[in-house]
Motif scaffolding. Structure first.
Motif, PDB file in Angstrom:
ATOM      1  N   VAL A 103       0.864  -1.181   0.000  1.00 51.08           N
ATOM      2  CA  VAL A 103       0.000   0.000   0.000  1.00 51.08           C
ATOM      3  C   VAL A 103       0.907   1.240   0.000  1.00 51.08           C
ATOM      4  O   VAL A 103       1.130   1.885   1.024  1.00 51.08           O
ATOM      5  CB  VAL A 103      -0.949  -0.027   1.224  1.00 51.08           C
ATOM      6  CG1 VAL A 103      -1.909   1.155   1.209  1.00 51.08           C
ATOM      7  CG2 VAL A 103      -1.758  -1.316   1.226  1.00 51.08           C
ATOM      8  N   TYR A 104       1.439   1.531  -1.180  1.00 47.82           N
ATOM      9  CA  TYR A 104       2.491   2.550  -1.305  1.00 47.82           C
ATOM     10  C   TYR A 104       1.980   3.963  -1.001  1.00 47.82           C
ATOM     11  O   TYR A 104       2.764   4.865  -0.746  1.00 47.82           O
ATOM     12  CB  TYR A 104       3.095   2.519  -2.728  1.00 47.82           C
ATOM     13  CG  TYR A 104       2.191   3.118  -3.768  1.00 47.82           C
ATOM     14  CD1 TYR A 104       1.107   2.405  -4.263  1.00 47.82           C
ATOM     15  CD2 TYR A 104       2.380   4.424  -4.223  1.00 47.82           C
ATOM     16  CE1 TYR A 104       0.262   2.953  -5.188  1.00 47.82           C
ATOM     17  CE2 TYR A 104       1.522   4.982  -5.140  1.00 47.82           C
ATOM     18  CZ  TYR A 104       0.467   4.252  -5.625  1.00 47.82           C
ATOM     19  OH  TYR A 104      -0.380   4.818  -6.528  1.00 47.82           O
ATOM     20  N   GLU A 105       0.647   4.132  -1.002  1.00 43.90           N
ATOM     21  CA  GLU A 105       0.095   5.467  -0.713  1.00 43.90           C
ATOM     22  C   GLU A 105       0.388   5.856   0.739  1.00 43.90           C
ATOM     23  O   GLU A 105       0.376   7.030   1.082  1.00 43.90           O
ATOM     24  CB  GLU A 105      -1.423   5.490  -0.932  1.00 43.90           C
ATOM     25  CG  GLU A 105      -1.881   5.240  -2.373  1.00 43.90           C
ATOM     26  CD  GLU A 105      -2.168   3.770  -2.661  1.00 43.90           C
ATOM     27  OE1 GLU A 105      -1.607   2.895  -1.965  1.00 43.90           O
ATOM     28  OE2 GLU A 105      -2.935   3.492  -3.597  1.00 43.90           O
ATOM     29  N   MET A 106       0.602   4.865   1.609  1.00 38.14           N
ATOM     30  CA  MET A 106       0.966   5.159   3.002  1.00 38.14           C
ATOM     31  C   MET A 106       2.471   4.937   3.125  1.00 38.14           C
ATOM     32  O   MET A 106       2.958   3.820   2.821  1.00 38.14           O
ATOM     33  CB  MET A 106       0.226   4.224   3.965  1.00 38.14           C
ATOM     34  CG  MET A 106      -1.280   4.369   3.906  1.00 38.14           C
ATOM     35  SD  MET A 106      -2.034   3.297   5.172  1.00 38.14           S
ATOM     36  CE  MET A 106      -3.631   2.998   4.468  1.00 38.14           C
ATOM     37  N   ASP A 107       3.204   5.952   3.592  1.00 39.11           N
ATOM     38  CA  ASP A 107       4.665   5.871   3.672  1.00 39.11           C
ATOM     39  C   ASP A 107       5.144   4.594   4.347  1.00 39.11           C
ATOM     40  O   ASP A 107       6.118   3.976   3.948  1.00 39.11           O
ATOM     41  CB  ASP A 107       5.224   7.072   4.453  1.00 39.11           C
ATOM     42  CG  ASP A 107       5.214   8.320   3.589  1.00 39.11           C
ATOM     43  OD1 ASP A 107       5.012   8.164   2.358  1.00 39.11           O
ATOM     44  OD2 ASP A 107       5.374   9.434   4.130  1.00 39.11           O
ATOM     45  N   LYS A 108       4.411   4.251   5.379  1.00 35.19           N
ATOM     46  CA  LYS A 108       4.767   3.090   6.187  1.00 35.19           C
ATOM     47  C   LYS A 108       4.820   1.786   5.388  1.00 35.19           C
ATOM     48  O   LYS A 108       5.558   0.873   5.734  1.00 35.19           O
ATOM     49  CB  LYS A 108       3.665   2.981   7.252  1.00 35.19           C
ATOM     50  CG  LYS A 108       4.085   2.349   8.494  1.00 35.19           C
ATOM     51  CD  LYS A 108       3.003   2.520   9.528  1.00 35.19           C
ATOM     52  CE  LYS A 108       3.438   1.793  10.768  1.00 35.19           C
ATOM     53  NZ  LYS A 108       2.682   2.177  11.913  1.00 35.19           N
ATOM     54  N   PHE A 109       4.018   1.720   4.328  1.00 36.04           N
ATOM     55  CA  PHE A 109       3.957   0.475   3.551  1.00 36.04           C
ATOM     56  C   PHE A 109       4.465   0.677   2.121  1.00 36.04           C
ATOM     57  O   PHE A 109       4.105  -0.067   1.213  1.00 36.04           O
ATOM     58  CB  PHE A 109       2.514  -0.068   3.560  1.00 36.04           C
ATOM     59  CG  PHE A 109       1.947  -0.164   4.948  1.00 36.04           C
ATOM     60  CD1 PHE A 109       2.501  -1.048   5.865  1.00 36.04           C
ATOM     61  CD2 PHE A 109       0.894   0.660   5.341  1.00 36.04           C
ATOM     62  CE1 PHE A 109       2.015  -1.120   7.159  1.00 36.04           C
ATOM     63  CE2 PHE A 109       0.399   0.589   6.631  1.00 36.04           C
ATOM     64  CZ  PHE A 109       0.960  -0.293   7.550  1.00 36.04           C
ATOM     65  N   ALA A 110       5.289   1.704   1.952  1.00 35.32           N
ATOM     66  CA  ALA A 110       5.809   2.016   0.609  1.00 35.32           C
ATOM     67  C   ALA A 110       7.237   1.509   0.414  1.00 35.32           C
ATOM     68  O   ALA A 110       7.778   1.561  -0.679  1.00 35.32           O
ATOM     69  CB  ALA A 110       5.768   3.529   0.378  1.00 35.32           C
ATOM     70  N   ARG A 111       7.825   1.024   1.500  1.00 30.20           N
ATOM     71  CA  ARG A 111       9.243   0.675   1.456  1.00 30.20           C
ATOM     72  C   ARG A 111       9.569  -0.455   0.467  1.00 30.20           C
ATOM     73  O   ARG A 111      10.555  -0.381  -0.286  1.00 30.20           O
ATOM     74  CB  ARG A 111       9.680   0.255   2.871  1.00 30.20           C
ATOM     75  CG  ARG A 111      11.085   0.625   3.181  1.00 30.20           C
ATOM     76  CD  ARG A 111      11.395   0.212   4.617  1.00 30.20           C
ATOM     77  NE  ARG A 111      12.823   0.091   4.812  1.00 30.20           N
ATOM     78  CZ  ARG A 111      13.612   1.104   5.095  1.00 30.20           C
ATOM     79  NH1 ARG A 111      13.123   2.315   5.221  1.00 30.20           N
ATOM     80  NH2 ARG A 111      14.908   0.909   5.237  1.00 30.20           N
ATOM     81  N   GLY A 112       8.734  -1.480   0.459  1.00 31.50           N
ATOM     82  CA  GLY A 112       8.976  -2.611  -0.442  1.00 31.50           C
ATOM     83  C   GLY A 112       8.955  -2.151  -1.897  1.00 31.50           C
ATOM     84  O   GLY A 112       9.870  -2.458  -2.676  1.00 31.50           O
TER      85      GLY A 112
END
Ligand code: AMP
Length: 399
Positions: free
Chosen positions: A325-334
Protein backbone atom coordinates in the motif's frame (compact mmCIF):
# COMPACT_ATOMS: atom_id res chain seq x y z
CA UNK A 1 2.02 -5.32 -35.06
CA UNK A 2 2.58 -2.30 -37.28
CA UNK A 3 0.28 0.68 -37.02
CA UNK A 4 -0.31 3.60 -39.38
CA UNK A 5 2.45 6.10 -38.81
CA UNK A 6 1.96 9.86 -38.71
CA UNK A 7 5.25 10.22 -40.59
CA UNK A 8 3.74 8.57 -43.68
CA UNK A 9 0.88 11.07 -43.94
CA UNK A 10 0.80 14.05 -46.23
CA UNK A 11 -0.03 16.72 -43.67
CA UNK A 12 1.02 19.92 -45.43
CA UNK A 13 -1.63 22.58 -44.96
CA UNK A 14 -4.20 20.05 -43.77
CA UNK A 15 -6.79 20.45 -41.03
CA UNK A 16 -5.81 17.83 -38.48
CA UNK A 17 -7.93 16.44 -35.65
CA UNK A 18 -5.72 15.13 -32.84
CA UNK A 19 -7.38 13.02 -30.11
CA UNK A 20 -5.22 13.62 -27.05
CA UNK A 21 -5.42 12.42 -23.47
CA UNK A 22 -5.49 15.63 -21.44
CA UNK A 23 -7.25 13.93 -18.54
CA UNK A 24 -4.84 15.50 -16.05
CA UNK A 25 -5.13 15.43 -12.26
CA UNK A 26 -6.40 18.66 -10.68
CA UNK A 27 -6.07 19.97 -7.11
CA UNK A 28 -9.03 21.25 -5.08
CA UNK A 29 -8.61 24.75 -6.56
CA UNK A 30 -8.87 23.50 -10.15
CA UNK A 31 -5.14 23.78 -10.87
CA UNK A 32 -3.36 21.12 -12.87
CA UNK A 33 -1.22 19.16 -10.41
CA UNK A 34 0.65 17.08 -12.98
CA UNK A 35 0.86 18.13 -16.64
CA UNK A 36 2.82 15.12 -17.91
CA UNK A 37 -0.05 14.03 -20.15
CA UNK A 38 -0.15 17.44 -21.83
CA UNK A 39 3.62 17.46 -22.29
CA UNK A 40 3.65 14.01 -23.82
CA UNK A 41 1.31 15.19 -26.61
CA UNK A 42 3.58 18.07 -27.62
CA UNK A 43 5.76 16.22 -30.11
CA UNK A 44 2.76 15.22 -32.22
CA UNK A 45 1.19 18.69 -32.01
CA UNK A 46 4.45 20.43 -32.90
CA UNK A 47 5.09 18.01 -35.75
CA UNK A 48 1.71 18.94 -37.27
CA UNK A 49 2.32 22.66 -36.74
CA UNK A 50 5.71 22.33 -38.46
CA UNK A 51 3.85 21.01 -41.51
CA UNK A 52 1.64 24.13 -41.51
CA UNK A 53 -1.43 22.26 -40.31
CA UNK A 54 -4.47 23.84 -38.74
CA UNK A 55 -4.73 21.84 -35.52
CA UNK A 56 -7.93 20.78 -33.74
CA UNK A 57 -7.26 19.20 -30.34
CA UNK A 58 -9.82 17.11 -28.49
CA UNK A 59 -9.81 15.35 -25.13
CA UNK A 60 -12.00 14.34 -22.23
CA UNK A 61 -11.41 15.41 -18.63
CA UNK A 62 -13.00 13.59 -15.70
CA UNK A 63 -16.50 12.18 -15.96
CA UNK A 64 -19.08 14.89 -16.67
CA UNK A 65 -21.42 12.12 -17.91
CA UNK A 66 -22.80 13.77 -21.01
CA UNK A 67 -23.59 17.12 -19.40
CA UNK A 68 -21.92 20.52 -19.51
CA UNK A 69 -20.29 21.01 -16.12
CA UNK A 70 -17.91 23.92 -15.44
CA UNK A 71 -15.95 21.75 -13.05
CA UNK A 72 -14.67 19.74 -16.02
CA UNK A 73 -13.91 22.56 -18.46
CA UNK A 74 -10.71 22.23 -20.48
CA UNK A 75 -9.86 25.89 -19.80
CA UNK A 76 -6.91 25.04 -17.50
CA UNK A 77 -5.64 22.67 -20.19
CA UNK A 78 -5.93 25.42 -22.84
CA UNK A 79 -3.90 27.76 -20.62
CA UNK A 80 -1.19 25.18 -19.99
CA UNK A 81 -1.04 24.33 -23.71
CA UNK A 82 -0.62 28.02 -24.46
CA UNK A 83 2.38 28.18 -22.11
CA UNK A 84 3.95 24.99 -23.43
CA UNK A 85 3.38 25.59 -27.14
CA UNK A 86 4.16 29.31 -26.82
CA UNK A 87 1.30 30.18 -29.12
CA UNK A 88 -2.39 31.00 -28.84
CA UNK A 89 -4.75 28.14 -28.11
CA UNK A 90 -8.39 28.98 -28.70
CA UNK A 91 -10.87 27.06 -26.55
CA UNK A 92 -14.33 26.42 -28.04
CA UNK A 93 -17.27 26.73 -25.69
CA UNK A 94 -18.75 23.47 -26.99
CA UNK A 95 -17.71 20.23 -28.71
CA UNK A 96 -19.67 19.98 -31.96
CA UNK A 97 -21.96 22.99 -31.46
CA UNK A 98 -22.25 26.40 -33.11
CA UNK A 99 -19.16 27.87 -31.49
CA UNK A 100 -16.87 24.97 -32.45
CA UNK A 101 -18.12 24.90 -36.04
CA UNK A 102 -17.75 28.67 -36.43
CA UNK A 103 -14.21 28.64 -35.05
CA UNK A 104 -13.19 25.65 -37.15
CA UNK A 105 -14.44 27.31 -40.34
CA UNK A 106 -12.14 30.25 -39.61
CA UNK A 107 -9.17 28.17 -38.47
CA UNK A 108 -6.02 28.91 -40.46
CA UNK A 109 -2.74 27.08 -40.95
CA UNK A 110 -0.55 26.86 -37.80
CA UNK A 111 -3.44 27.89 -35.55
CA UNK A 112 -4.50 25.68 -32.62
CA UNK A 113 -8.05 25.10 -31.48
CA UNK A 114 -9.17 23.03 -28.50
CA UNK A 115 -12.69 21.59 -28.37
CA UNK A 116 -14.46 21.58 -25.00
CA UNK A 117 -14.53 18.38 -22.97
CA UNK A 118 -15.61 15.55 -25.29
CA UNK A 119 -17.61 13.96 -22.48
CA UNK A 120 -19.96 16.94 -22.40
CA UNK A 121 -21.51 15.03 -25.30
CA UNK A 122 -23.33 11.94 -24.15
CA UNK A 123 -22.59 10.23 -27.47
CA UNK A 124 -18.86 10.13 -26.71
CA UNK A 125 -18.75 7.20 -24.29
CA UNK A 126 -21.37 5.17 -26.18
CA UNK A 127 -19.47 5.51 -29.46
CA UNK A 128 -22.39 7.28 -31.11
CA UNK A 129 -21.93 7.31 -34.89
CA UNK A 130 -23.63 10.70 -35.34
CA UNK A 131 -21.19 12.34 -32.94
CA UNK A 132 -18.26 10.44 -34.52
CA UNK A 133 -19.28 11.75 -37.97
CA UNK A 134 -19.61 15.33 -36.72
CA UNK A 135 -16.11 15.13 -35.23
CA UNK A 136 -14.72 13.51 -38.39
CA UNK A 137 -16.25 16.24 -40.60
CA UNK A 138 -14.13 18.84 -38.81
CA UNK A 139 -10.83 17.72 -40.35
CA UNK A 140 -8.98 16.21 -43.32
CA UNK A 141 -6.78 14.02 -41.16
CA UNK A 142 -7.31 12.08 -37.89
CA UNK A 143 -4.52 11.37 -35.43
CA UNK A 144 -4.96 9.28 -32.30
CA UNK A 145 -2.37 10.15 -29.66
CA UNK A 146 -4.52 9.24 -26.66
CA UNK A 147 -3.07 5.92 -25.54
CA UNK A 148 -4.73 6.26 -22.12
CA UNK A 149 -8.22 5.92 -23.66
CA UNK A 150 -7.44 3.68 -26.61
CA UNK A 151 -8.92 0.70 -24.75
CA UNK A 152 -12.28 2.47 -24.81
CA UNK A 153 -14.61 2.20 -27.80
CA UNK A 154 -15.58 5.86 -27.66
CA UNK A 155 -16.72 8.09 -30.53
CA UNK A 156 -13.52 10.16 -30.72
CA UNK A 157 -11.30 7.09 -30.37
CA UNK A 158 -13.05 4.29 -32.27
CA UNK A 159 -16.15 5.46 -34.20
CA UNK A 160 -14.42 8.41 -35.82
CA UNK A 161 -11.74 6.25 -37.52
CA UNK A 162 -14.21 4.72 -39.99
CA UNK A 163 -14.57 8.10 -41.72
CA UNK A 164 -10.88 8.24 -42.65
CA UNK A 165 -8.89 6.04 -45.03
CA UNK A 166 -5.40 4.68 -44.34
CA UNK A 167 -3.89 7.76 -46.01
CA UNK A 168 -5.69 10.19 -43.73
CA UNK A 169 -5.42 8.60 -40.29
CA UNK A 170 -2.58 7.43 -38.10
CA UNK A 171 -1.21 7.04 -34.60
CA UNK A 172 0.65 10.00 -33.12
CA UNK A 173 4.15 9.63 -31.70
CA UNK A 174 3.00 8.81 -28.18
CA UNK A 175 0.58 6.06 -29.22
CA UNK A 176 3.16 4.68 -31.65
CA UNK A 177 5.78 4.43 -28.91
CA UNK A 178 3.43 2.73 -26.47
CA UNK A 179 2.34 0.11 -28.99
CA UNK A 180 5.92 -0.51 -30.15
CA UNK A 181 7.22 -1.03 -26.61
CA UNK A 182 4.46 -3.42 -25.64
CA UNK A 183 4.54 -5.42 -28.86
CA UNK A 184 8.32 -5.88 -28.58
CA UNK A 185 7.79 -6.98 -24.99
CA UNK A 186 5.15 -9.52 -25.90
CA UNK A 187 6.78 -10.91 -29.02
CA UNK A 188 10.57 -10.62 -28.82
CA UNK A 189 11.84 -9.50 -25.41
CA UNK A 190 15.54 -9.75 -24.63
CA UNK A 191 15.86 -12.67 -22.21
CA UNK A 192 15.75 -13.43 -19.38
CA UNK A 193 12.44 -11.59 -19.14
CA UNK A 194 10.83 -10.99 -15.73
CA UNK A 195 7.38 -9.69 -14.86
CA UNK A 196 6.84 -8.08 -11.46
CA UNK A 197 3.12 -8.19 -10.82
CA UNK A 198 1.48 -6.56 -7.83
CA UNK A 199 -1.55 -4.47 -6.94
CA UNK A 200 -4.59 -5.19 -4.90
CA UNK A 201 -6.32 -8.19 -6.41
CA UNK A 202 -5.65 -11.32 -8.44
CA UNK A 203 -8.91 -10.70 -10.32
CA UNK A 204 -7.56 -7.49 -11.86
CA UNK A 205 -4.40 -9.16 -13.12
CA UNK A 206 -5.45 -12.75 -13.77
CA UNK A 207 -5.86 -12.39 -17.54
CA UNK A 208 -2.58 -10.50 -17.84
CA UNK A 209 -0.76 -13.10 -15.72
CA UNK A 210 -2.16 -15.94 -17.80
CA UNK A 211 -1.14 -14.24 -21.03
CA UNK A 212 2.31 -13.38 -19.69
CA UNK A 213 3.24 -16.83 -18.38
CA UNK A 214 4.22 -18.38 -21.73
CA UNK A 215 6.26 -15.28 -22.55
CA UNK A 216 8.32 -14.69 -19.42
CA UNK A 217 11.12 -16.51 -17.62
CA UNK A 218 10.30 -15.33 -14.10
CA UNK A 219 7.33 -13.84 -12.24
CA UNK A 220 7.58 -11.92 -8.96
CA UNK A 221 4.30 -11.46 -7.09
CA UNK A 222 3.65 -8.66 -4.61
CA UNK A 223 0.85 -6.51 -3.23
CA UNK A 224 -2.51 -7.69 -1.92
CA UNK A 225 -2.78 -10.31 -4.65
CA UNK A 226 0.06 -12.31 -3.11
CA UNK A 227 -2.18 -13.42 -0.23
CA UNK A 228 -4.58 -15.38 -2.44
CA UNK A 229 -1.57 -17.38 -3.65
CA UNK A 230 -0.19 -17.77 -0.12
CA UNK A 231 -3.56 -18.93 1.20
CA UNK A 232 -3.81 -21.46 -1.61
CA UNK A 233 -0.41 -22.76 -0.54
CA UNK A 234 -1.85 -23.43 2.90
CA UNK A 235 -0.51 -20.40 4.81
CA UNK A 236 -2.52 -18.54 7.40
CA UNK A 237 -2.89 -15.04 5.97
CA UNK A 238 -4.71 -13.41 8.92
CA UNK A 239 -6.90 -10.49 7.85
CA UNK A 240 -4.99 -9.83 4.60
CA UNK A 241 -6.81 -9.14 1.36
CA UNK A 242 -7.92 -12.40 -0.25
CA UNK A 243 -10.20 -13.56 -3.03
CA UNK A 244 -11.47 -16.94 -1.95
CA UNK A 245 -13.28 -17.49 -5.22
CA UNK A 246 -9.95 -17.29 -7.06
CA UNK A 247 -7.98 -19.81 -5.01
CA UNK A 248 -8.39 -22.41 -7.73
CA UNK A 249 -7.28 -19.95 -10.41
CA UNK A 250 -4.26 -19.08 -8.29
CA UNK A 251 -3.37 -22.79 -8.21
CA UNK A 252 -3.79 -23.02 -11.98
CA UNK A 253 -1.40 -20.10 -12.46
CA UNK A 254 1.19 -21.77 -10.22
CA UNK A 255 0.74 -25.13 -11.98
CA UNK A 256 1.05 -23.51 -15.39
CA UNK A 257 4.21 -21.69 -14.33
CA UNK A 258 5.68 -24.98 -13.18
CA UNK A 259 4.69 -26.73 -16.42
CA UNK A 260 6.29 -23.96 -18.50
CA UNK A 261 9.42 -23.83 -16.37
CA UNK A 262 8.69 -20.23 -15.33
CA UNK A 263 10.23 -19.35 -11.96
CA UNK A 264 7.36 -18.17 -9.79
CA UNK A 265 8.30 -16.06 -6.76
CA UNK A 266 6.02 -15.26 -3.81
CA UNK A 267 6.82 -13.10 -0.76
CA UNK A 268 8.70 -14.93 2.00
CA UNK A 269 8.02 -12.23 4.58
CA UNK A 270 5.52 -9.39 4.92
CA UNK A 271 4.89 -6.21 6.85
CA UNK A 272 1.71 -6.81 8.81
CA UNK A 273 -0.42 -4.20 10.56
CA UNK A 274 -3.23 -4.37 13.09
CA UNK A 275 -5.37 -2.07 10.94
CA UNK A 276 -5.42 -0.47 7.48
CA UNK A 277 -3.98 2.83 8.56
CA UNK A 278 -0.79 4.91 8.68
CA UNK A 279 -1.00 4.97 12.49
CA UNK A 280 -1.38 1.22 12.85
CA UNK A 281 1.03 -0.96 14.79
CA UNK A 282 3.15 -2.89 12.29
CA UNK A 283 5.82 -5.57 12.32
CA UNK A 284 7.80 -7.85 10.04
CA UNK A 285 6.81 -11.50 10.01
CA UNK A 286 7.63 -14.46 7.79
CA UNK A 287 4.92 -15.58 5.39
CA UNK A 288 4.45 -18.64 7.63
CA UNK A 289 3.74 -16.55 10.73
CA UNK A 290 1.10 -13.99 9.84
CA UNK A 291 -0.91 -13.55 13.06
CA UNK A 292 -4.70 -13.84 13.07
CA UNK A 293 -6.44 -10.47 12.61
CA UNK A 294 -3.31 -8.80 11.21
CA UNK A 295 -3.13 -7.81 7.57
CA UNK A 296 -0.15 -7.89 5.22
CA UNK A 297 0.32 -4.47 3.65
CA UNK A 298 3.81 -4.65 2.14
CA UNK A 299 6.51 -7.14 1.23
CA UNK A 300 9.20 -7.55 3.87
CA UNK A 301 12.99 -7.04 3.71
CA UNK A 302 13.80 -10.71 3.08
CA UNK A 303 11.45 -10.68 0.08
CA UNK A 304 13.15 -7.55 -1.24
CA UNK A 305 16.52 -9.33 -0.98
CA UNK A 306 15.13 -12.48 -2.60
CA UNK A 307 13.53 -10.55 -5.47
CA UNK A 308 16.76 -8.61 -6.04
CA UNK A 309 18.67 -11.88 -6.30
CA UNK A 310 16.11 -13.23 -8.74
CA UNK A 311 16.12 -10.06 -10.80
CA UNK A 312 19.91 -9.84 -10.93
CA UNK A 313 20.42 -11.55 -14.28
CA UNK A 314 17.31 -10.38 -16.16
CA UNK A 315 17.57 -8.32 -19.34
CA UNK A 316 13.96 -7.15 -19.51
CA UNK A 317 11.67 -6.20 -16.66
CA UNK A 318 7.99 -5.46 -16.90
CA UNK A 319 6.49 -4.02 -13.73
CA UNK A 320 2.76 -3.73 -13.20
CA UNK A 321 1.28 -3.14 -9.75
CA UNK A 322 2.80 -1.93 -6.45
CA UNK A 323 4.30 -4.32 -3.90
CA UNK A 324 2.30 -2.83 -1.03
CA UNK A 325 0.00 0.00 0.00
CA UNK A 326 2.49 2.55 -1.31
CA UNK A 327 0.09 5.47 -0.71
CA UNK A 328 0.97 5.16 3.00
CA UNK A 329 4.66 5.87 3.67
CA UNK A 330 4.77 3.09 6.19
CA UNK A 331 3.96 0.47 3.55
CA UNK A 332 5.81 2.02 0.61
CA UNK A 333 9.24 0.68 1.46
CA UNK A 334 8.98 -2.61 -0.44
CA UNK A 335 7.82 -0.87 -3.63
CA UNK A 336 10.46 1.81 -3.23
CA UNK A 337 13.31 -0.71 -2.77
CA UNK A 338 12.20 -2.71 -5.80
CA UNK A 339 11.83 0.53 -7.82
CA UNK A 340 15.40 1.58 -6.98
CA UNK A 341 16.77 -1.82 -7.86
CA UNK A 342 14.90 -1.97 -11.18
CA UNK A 343 15.91 1.61 -12.04
CA UNK A 344 19.60 0.89 -11.34
CA UNK A 345 19.66 -2.31 -13.38
CA UNK A 346 20.99 -2.49 -16.92
CA UNK A 347 17.84 -4.25 -18.09
CA UNK A 348 15.18 -2.71 -20.31
CA UNK A 349 12.63 -1.60 -17.75
CA UNK A 350 9.00 -1.10 -18.69
CA UNK A 351 6.55 0.27 -16.14
CA UNK A 352 2.82 -0.26 -16.68
CA UNK A 353 0.79 2.89 -16.19
CA UNK A 354 -1.57 3.78 -13.36
CA UNK A 355 -0.40 3.15 -9.80
CA UNK A 356 3.03 1.78 -10.72
CA UNK A 357 3.80 4.83 -12.87
CA UNK A 358 2.55 7.05 -10.06
CA UNK A 359 4.76 5.33 -7.52
CA UNK A 360 7.87 5.51 -9.71
CA UNK A 361 7.23 9.21 -10.32
CA UNK A 362 6.70 9.90 -6.60
CA UNK A 363 10.09 8.39 -5.83
CA UNK A 364 11.60 10.47 -8.63
CA UNK A 365 12.85 7.51 -10.66
CA UNK A 366 10.82 8.13 -13.80
CA UNK A 367 13.85 9.28 -15.78
CA UNK A 368 15.72 6.10 -14.89
CA UNK A 369 13.23 3.66 -16.42
CA UNK A 370 13.41 2.73 -20.11
CA UNK A 371 9.71 3.32 -20.59
CA UNK A 372 6.74 4.34 -18.46
CA UNK A 373 3.36 3.79 -20.00
CA UNK A 374 0.88 6.68 -19.89
CA UNK A 375 -2.14 4.41 -19.64
CA UNK A 376 -2.91 2.01 -16.78
CA UNK A 377 -6.05 0.35 -18.17
CA UNK A 378 -4.81 0.43 -21.77
CA UNK A 379 -1.42 -1.12 -20.93
CA UNK A 380 -3.07 -3.84 -18.85
CA UNK A 381 -5.28 -4.75 -21.82
CA UNK A 382 -2.20 -4.99 -24.04
CA UNK A 383 -0.65 -7.37 -21.49
CA UNK A 384 -3.86 -9.39 -21.59
CA UNK A 385 -3.23 -9.79 -25.33
CA UNK A 386 -6.19 -7.68 -26.43
CA UNK A 387 -6.31 -5.40 -29.45
CA UNK A 388 -7.40 -1.97 -28.27
CA UNK A 389 -10.51 -0.53 -30.00
CA UNK A 390 -8.67 2.73 -30.67
CA UNK A 391 -5.79 0.89 -32.30
CA UNK A 392 -7.74 -1.76 -34.25
CA UNK A 393 -8.49 0.47 -37.23
CA UNK A 394 -4.96 1.87 -37.30
CA UNK A 395 -3.27 -1.50 -37.83
CA UNK A 396 -1.42 -1.70 -41.13
CA UNK A 397 -3.11 -4.39 -43.20
CA UNK A 398 -0.89 -7.12 -44.61
CA UNK A 399 -0.99 -7.09 -48.42
P1 AMP B 1 -4.25 -2.28 -8.70
O1 AMP B 1 -5.17 -1.15 -9.06
O2 AMP B 1 -4.88 -3.61 -8.70
O3 AMP B 1 -2.93 -2.25 -9.48
O4 AMP B 1 -3.85 -2.04 -7.18
C1 AMP B 1 -3.20 -0.93 -6.71
C2 AMP B 1 -3.56 -0.77 -5.28
O5 AMP B 1 -3.21 -1.94 -4.58
C3 AMP B 1 -2.87 0.35 -4.58
O6 AMP B 1 -3.83 1.35 -4.29
C4 AMP B 1 -2.32 -0.29 -3.32
O7 AMP B 1 -2.57 0.47 -2.15
C5 AMP B 1 -3.07 -1.59 -3.24
N1 AMP B 1 -2.34 -2.62 -2.50
C6 AMP B 1 -1.08 -3.01 -2.67
N2 AMP B 1 -0.73 -3.94 -1.76
C7 AMP B 1 -1.79 -4.14 -0.98
C8 AMP B 1 -2.05 -4.97 0.15
N3 AMP B 1 -1.11 -5.77 0.63
N4 AMP B 1 -3.28 -4.92 0.70
C9 AMP B 1 -4.22 -4.09 0.22
N5 AMP B 1 -4.05 -3.28 -0.86
C10 AMP B 1 -2.85 -3.30 -1.44
Amino acid sequence: MEILNIKNLDLTNKKVFIRCDFNVPMDEFGNISDDRRIRSALSTINYCLDQDCAVILASHLGRPKGEVNEKYTLLPVARRLHQLLKRDVVLCSDVVGEDALKKISKLKATEVLLLENLRYEEGETVNDSVLAKKLADMADVYINDAFGVSHRAHASVAGITQYFCDKTKAAGFLLQREIQFFSKLMTSPTRPFAAIVGGSKVSGKLEALTNLLPRVDKVFIGGGMAFTFLKQMGYNIGASLVEDDLLEDAQKVMDEAKRLGVKFYLPVDVIVADKFSEDSVSKIVTAQEIPNNWMGLDIGPATVRLYREGLNDVQTVLWNGPMGVYEMDKFARGSSKIAHFVADSYATTVVGGGDTADLVQRIGLDEEMSFISTGGGASLELLEGKILPGVASLIVKEV
